[in-house]
Design a protein around this motif. Structure first.
Motif, short mmCIF file in Angstrom:
data_model
loop_
_atom_site.label_atom_id
_atom_site.label_comp_id
_atom_site.label_asym_id
_atom_site.label_seq_id
_atom_site.Cartn_x
_atom_site.Cartn_y
_atom_site.Cartn_z
N ASP A 470 0.82 -1.22 0.00
CA ASP A 470 0.00 0.00 0.00
C ASP A 470 0.86 1.27 0.00
N MET A 473 -0.70 4.89 -0.33
CA MET A 473 -1.31 5.41 0.89
C MET A 473 -0.25 5.88 1.88
N GLU A 477 -0.08 9.56 3.49
CA GLU A 477 -0.04 9.79 4.94
C GLU A 477 1.19 10.61 5.32
N TYR A 554 -4.80 8.71 -6.62
CA TYR A 554 -6.17 8.83 -6.09
C TYR A 554 -6.93 7.52 -6.20
N VAL A 557 -6.19 5.18 -3.37
CA VAL A 557 -6.48 5.57 -1.98
C VAL A 557 -7.84 6.22 -1.82
N LYS A 558 -8.66 6.24 -2.87
CA LYS A 558 -9.86 7.09 -2.89
C LYS A 558 -10.85 6.79 -1.77
N ARG A 560 -10.12 6.20 1.23
CA ARG A 560 -9.53 6.54 2.54
C ARG A 560 -9.11 7.99 2.66
N VAL A 561 -9.45 8.81 1.66
CA VAL A 561 -9.04 10.21 1.68
C VAL A 561 -10.19 11.12 1.27
N LEU A 586 -7.71 12.94 5.61
CA LEU A 586 -7.73 11.48 5.65
C LEU A 586 -9.01 11.03 6.34
#
Length: 587
Positions: A470, A473, A477, A554, A557-558, A560-561, A586
């Motif tokens: 991952d 992500m 972060e 994006y 991770v879409k 989770r953000v 986030l």
């Protein structure tokens, strides 16, 4: 030239061969001969010892006895018709006050016709290889020597550790060969049995010695008290056709020596003669391998050690070396029983020292490898990642250029140029260090690799050198942590200078090549490719405080953000536009 394992093993082998040639570790060789080659066996009953023991001393008084006693013993034994009567006691001069006893002994010896008397030679302190020459002789007084059937020397030459392992076959005295006491006794016995003895069968070393394969420990041969024979308790015919050795059997005579079968319990000289005579009777001869053949065995051992330490882990190697040592020791014992003496005392230390040195070598090698990896990656990744690289070894680290999907992050300080016009250079450095330290800590926190600092900017990669699950992500972060952490720094700058600075970040995911890239004289661990260029372009399009994600990032991770779509932009170097998003938080 880099020191390698083969060089270490070769050096140790060369030293072992040199030590073997010089005899440096002979004491170790003796140890293995004594413990694992010399074996106790059955005593030959053709040999009997008449002991001048404490019981006989109590019977006939303190030594030396009147020679009438010895004359009576010879006469008594002669009645039983033994094959050989051999005195391991010297009579260097006539009696001072009783010539009749001398005459009685001479007559008894002459009448028996099979009595061997001892002689003793004194040598120079250092003897050269070849025939040994006596510088002085101790012999029976002339009349007794003439009466005896023959004489033999009783010289005992211990090894460096005082243990008697070899018998000196002969030495020269004024051009005459003086054979050993044990050999002349054996030769006379063979002649009495109608056979012959040829000294050519003896495997002699450069000093004219042959190895003694001991059969009996101290006190194992039949030892009959001197007084028991004279008193008639043991009849004369008990010794018929046997070899009768007469010698000291009490500690006061100081005629005892350590022997291989029992080093701590000395053996009387007459027992040593019994062991030598038994070996001669049995044809039990041991040929020592030439040092060149022993050196060849060392080379074999070294090759096996190198193979074990190079191919296998240390624990398996240690166990294998232990098995190898056992095999050499058992094999050496087997060859000894076949009549060949192998120098195990050089092979075993070579293997043991090789173990110890190789452990040290691998430890130092690991230290250097740890330092090398730390030097390469310590500036780019967190200490935990460095430890993981060291733990995984080559599986987690491939240098020189590897293609893989990476997430690349660029961060730049916005508003830094106006700030540099108001602040002093020392303050600028301090502020820059604070921001870059924040950026580096955030990258490390989320397992990223700090590729480089570029002035007031920084580049980071995720998913290299170690695989990272991952990774898009993780990069997001890290970027958000930089934005949150920079707020406190910005407030501090506003208080000092009236305005602050912000980060601008760009993140993109795609294929790239990473590794040590540069010239042979100078290389940097970095990543190159279109993915890197695109991330740099996104960062340059970011406004102060803005984090821009490419569509590829994006999509990964879409869920989770929180983002704000910014549409499509054109960037330098790419014909097609790029859909981008602004990271707002986030979930």
């Amino acid at each position: 030239m880099k020191l390698k394992l083969v060089h270490i093993i070769a050096l140790l082998t060369a030293l072992s061969v040199f030590f073997m040639y010089r005899g440096t570790l002979d004491t170790m060789d003796y140890f293995f001969q004594d413990r694992f080659m010399q074996k106790e066996g059955s005593i030959d009953t053709r040999i009997a010892i008449i002991a001048i023991d404490d019981e006989s001393v109590n019977e006939y008084g303190s030594w030396p006895w009147n020679r009438n006693v010895h004359a009576m013993l010879v006469d008594t034994l002669a009645e039983g018709k033994p094959a050989v009567i051999a005195f391991d006691v010297t009579f260097p001069a006539p009696s001072a006050d009783d010539t009749s006893s001398d005459e009685a002994l001479i007559a008894a010896v002459r009448n028996a016709g099979n009595v061997v008397m001892p002689v003793y030679g004194t040598f120079a302190s250092s003897a050269e290889r070849g025939a040994i020459e006596a510088i002085q002789m101790s012999e029976p007084y002339p009349e007794l020597k003439a009466a005896a059937a023959t004489v033999g020397h009783i010289n005992t030459i211990p090894d460096r550790d005082r243990v008697v392992r070899n018998s000196l076959y002969s030495f020269m005295d004024q051009g005459k060969q003086i054979e050993s006491f044990s050999w002349v006794v054996y030769k006379m016995y063979k002649e009495r049995m109608g056979e012959t003895a040829n000294a050519d069968m003896l495997p002699l070393d450069d000093f004219g010695r042959f190895h003694i394969p001991y059969t009996g420990r101290p006190f194992q041969y039949e030892a009959i008290p001197y007084s028991a024979v004279l008193s008639g308790d043991v009849p004369a015919d008990y010794f018929e056709d046997r070899i009768v050795l007469i010698g000291p059997y009490a500690t006061g005579f100081k005629d005892d020596y350590p022997t291989p079968l029992q080093v701590k319990s000395p053996m009387y000289g007459v027992e040593i003669h019994a062991n030598i005579i038994q070996a001669l009777l049995e044809g039990n001869f041991k040929h020592e391998l030439d040092w060149k053949w022993n050196a060849f065995i060392l080379l074999i051992a070294a090759a096996l050690a190198y193979f074990l330490f190079r191919k296998w882990n240390m624990l398996f190697s240690f166990v294998s070396v232990a098995v190898l040592i056992a095999a050499f020791v058992i094999g050496g014992g087997y060859l000894y029983r076949q009549g060949v003496i192998v120098s195990i005392g050089y092979v075993v230390p070579l293997l043991i020292v090789s173990c110890i040195v190789v452990v040290g070598f691998h430890y130092v090698e690991e230290l250097f490898e740890r330092r090398r990896v730390t030097d390469i990656f310590g500036r780019y990744v967190a200490p935990e990642v460095v430890n993981q690289i060291l733990k995984n070894g080559e599986e987690g680290l491939k240098l020189g250029g590897t293609r893989r999907e990476l997430t690349v992050l660029f961060v730049d300080i916005r508003g830094f140029t106006p700030l540099s016009e108001k602040a002093e250079p020392e303050e600028i450095v301090e502020i820059l260090n604070e921001y870059l330290d924040l950026a580096a800590n955030c990258i490390f926190k989320f397992d990223g690799t700090l590729d480089k600092f570029i002035g007031d900017a920084a580049m980071a990669i995720f998913n290299a050198p170690l695989l990272l699950e991952d990774h898009p992500m993780r990069a997001v972060e890290a970027a958000w942590a930089m934005k949150e952490g920079s707020a406190a720094l910005e407030r501090k700058l506003i208080e000092r200078f009236g305005f602050g600075v912000k980060f601008g970040l760009g993140i993109h995911t795609g294929p790239a090549v990473f590794g040590n890239i540069g010239s042979k004289s100078r290389m940097d661990y970095t990543a190159i490719g279109d993915t890197v260029n695109t991330a740099a372009r996104l960062e340059s399009n970011a406004k102060p405080g803005q984090i821009i994600l490419s569509d590829v990032v994006y999509q990964a991770v879409k869920n989770r953000v929180k983002v704000n779509p910014l549409g499509e932009i054109k960037v330098k170097g790419k014909e097609q536009g790029i859909i981008i998003y602004e990271l707002e938080g986030l979930q």
